[in-house]
Design an enzyme around this catalytic site. Structure first.
Site, short mmCIF file in Angstrom:
data_model
loop_
_atom_site.label_atom_id
_atom_site.label_comp_id
_atom_site.label_asym_id
_atom_site.label_seq_id
_atom_site.Cartn_x
_atom_site.Cartn_y
_atom_site.Cartn_z
N ASP A 74 0.85 -1.20 0.00
CA ASP A 74 0.00 0.00 0.00
C ASP A 74 0.88 1.24 0.00
O ASP A 74 2.10 1.16 0.23
CB ASP A 74 -0.94 0.01 1.22
CG ASP A 74 -0.23 -0.43 2.47
OD1 ASP A 74 0.94 -0.06 2.66
OD2 ASP A 74 -0.85 -1.15 3.28
N ASP A 76 1.34 4.96 1.64
CA ASP A 76 0.92 5.91 2.67
C ASP A 76 1.47 7.29 2.31
O ASP A 76 2.54 7.41 1.73
CB ASP A 76 1.46 5.49 4.04
CG ASP A 76 0.90 4.14 4.46
OD1 ASP A 76 -0.26 3.84 4.10
OD2 ASP A 76 1.62 3.38 5.14
N ASP A 157 10.22 4.09 13.01
CA ASP A 157 10.94 3.01 13.70
C ASP A 157 12.34 2.71 13.15
O ASP A 157 13.32 2.74 13.87
CB ASP A 157 10.08 1.74 13.77
CG ASP A 157 9.42 1.37 12.45
OD1 ASP A 157 9.69 2.04 11.43
OD2 ASP A 157 8.62 0.40 12.43
#
Ligand code: ATP
Ligand code: MG
Length: 460
Positions: A74, A76, A157
């Protein structure tokens, strides 16, 4: 501000390395990503946001995957527009989330997640009493403070997940050396590993999943604290663990992930029962086969049912309760139904398996003894069950793992392959000499296998 935040992230009294927050712009010639590789919907959204005067980029996993030559799952988008401002630009959009507010923008059948750049979650002023944003273990409870693009990169992260791609200028903005790490196939946490895992223990699971899935090596400092901090996973809400576990199991690299989780001691508290299961010789083989099958299906783009997967993961727990219930005097089917109830009740609490999977799991399990009744019309009745295929695949796994006699699986394979005349022959061959005995025992009430199970019937 960013320096202050960085010095918090790089807590151990050392200042942030120089490479941190030093922006590098990577041009098209170097990175090789073309706008045509981006989903049209994401292109439209970044374009519209930029036209409205905001900055907007493709971020996270999609940029990383494209650089690795993989097809992103996907796309983002990150922007400096607030959720309300995004909402005003796109008619078909809605603001979602509480812990992390973002906007879902719909275009066609697709939904794209648009998030506003996030900043540090502690108060900026060191003299101020920090507002309660973490729990007693350092876990972040809220992550809704907006910030600059640099801050947004730093709160992500891993360095490979912190790249921003501008499809209009076709350039990548890299604050954390993520581009070099991708080239070196390194998974490196941003900032101090201990602190980042304390803020969000799920990052430890993400490290294992992303490394296995992407073929990256986890950097030494990133991997070191994982074993010690694994117990922190117990403070993570079970529903979030469940989501992460599902991502891991459906990554196409489930087997590698589970092996790695075990090596790092991360399955304790994550899938509490995996411990028990992996220590049973039959159970381990069964789960390995199930995960291998799932991985193959995903790589071949075939659909995978999470219900089936959870049914396999918990089967040996059911099996052991089923045996125990039978030993204490219950008949085959009631003993199984009771075992199913016992294990599902336990797993709702421990693993937070959403109840929407219950029906499938129950059906697969409760159909199992019916494969062993090869008499009369029973096998024909079983064939018409809407969940036959899943239960049949499950039974074959049981045979393959050595739990059931391989002959049973072979018999069913043949039964499926031949026409009805042949099927009748197969049945009469099997049941002719035994029929008398069976009838008698049935009268005595010892083989009352019900044609239908107590589980709810679902179609489709
Ligand atoms: P996948 O390919 O599985 O979707 P992903 O990296 O895109 O991997 P997402 O969960 O979609 O994973 O997250 C999107 C981005 O959000 C990540 O790339 C990362 O930058 C950021 N992110 C996600 N989870 C965390 C986290 N726990 N802590 C910090 N940043 C995170
Ligand atoms: Mg993603």
């Amino acid at each position: 501000m960013i320096r202050k935040f960085l010095s918090k992230v790089f807590s151990r009294k050392e200042s942030a390395p120089e490479s941190i927050a030093k922006l590098r712009v990577i041009r098209n010639k170097q990175h090789g990503i073309r706008a045509s590789q981006i989903a049209p919907c994401a292109l439209k959204i970044t374009g519209n946001l930029q036209q409205a005067g905001y900055s907007a980029y493709i971020v996270g996993g999609a940029v990383r995957d494209l650089l690795l030559g993989l097809t992103p799952k996907d796309f983002d988008v990150a922007t400096d527009a607030t959720p309300e401002q995004v909402r005003q630009i796109f008619r078909r959009s809605r603001i979602i989330g509480r812990r992390f507010r973002l906007v879902h923008v719909m275009c066609g059948q697709e939904t794209i997640e648009v998030s506003t750049f996030r900043g540090p979650s502690a108060t900026a002023d060191d003299n101020e009493e920090p507002i309660q944003l973490t729990d007693q273990h350092g876990r972040l409870l809220r992550d809704n403070v907006f910030g600059t693009q640099e801050e947004d990169a730093v709160r992500r992260d891993f360095t490979v997940n912190a790249l921003f791609y501008d499809p209009v200028k076709e350039e990548i903005l890299d604050y954390l050396n993520g581009f070099e790490d991708i080239k070196a196939k390194k998974l490196r946490i941003i900032g101090d590993a201990v602190q980042r895992y304390r803020e969000d223990p799920v990052r430890m699971l993400r490290a294992v999943r992303l490394a296995s899935k992407l073929g990256l090596q986890i950097d030494a400092d990133t991997v070191k604290p994982i074993g010690d901090l694994a117990p922190l996973l117990q403070n993570v809400p079970p529903s979030r663990l469940f989501d992460e576990m599902l991502k891991l199991l459906l990554s196409g690299h489930a087997l590698a992930c589970v092996v790695e989780l075990r090596a790092r001691g991360l399955h304790h508290g994550l899938l509490p029962m995996l411990d028990v299961i992996l220590e049973q010789p039959l159970g381990e083989r069964f789960i390995k086969l199930a995960l291998k099958n799932t991985d193959e299906r995903i790589r071949q783009d075939k659909p995978v049912s999470p219900g089936f997967l959870f049914a396999t993961l918990l089967w040996h727990e059911v099996l052991s309760n089923w045996n125990a219930n039978q030993k204490s005097g219950e008949k085959t089917f009631p003993a199984l139904f009771k075992a199913i109830d016992q294990i599902l009740t336990l797993q709702h609490k421990k693993l937070a398996i959403p109840r929407r999977y219950d029906a499938v799991i129950q059906e697969i399990w409760s159909m199992q003894p019916r494969f062993e009744i090869r008499a009369g019309r029973r096998p024909f009745q079983l064939l018409t069950h809407p969940r036959f295929r899943a239960a049949y695949d499950f039974m074959l796994l049981r045979c393959e793992s050595g739990e059931l006699d391989a002959e049973l699986g072979e018999w069913w394979k043949k039964f499926l392959a031949v026409d009805n005349v042949e099927r009748e022959k197969m049945l009469s061959k099997l049941s002719a000499p035994k029929r008398k005995r069976r009838r008698r025992s049935k009268k005595a009430g010892s083989n009352p296998a019900p044609a239908t199970t107590s589980s709810p019937s679902i179609t489709g």
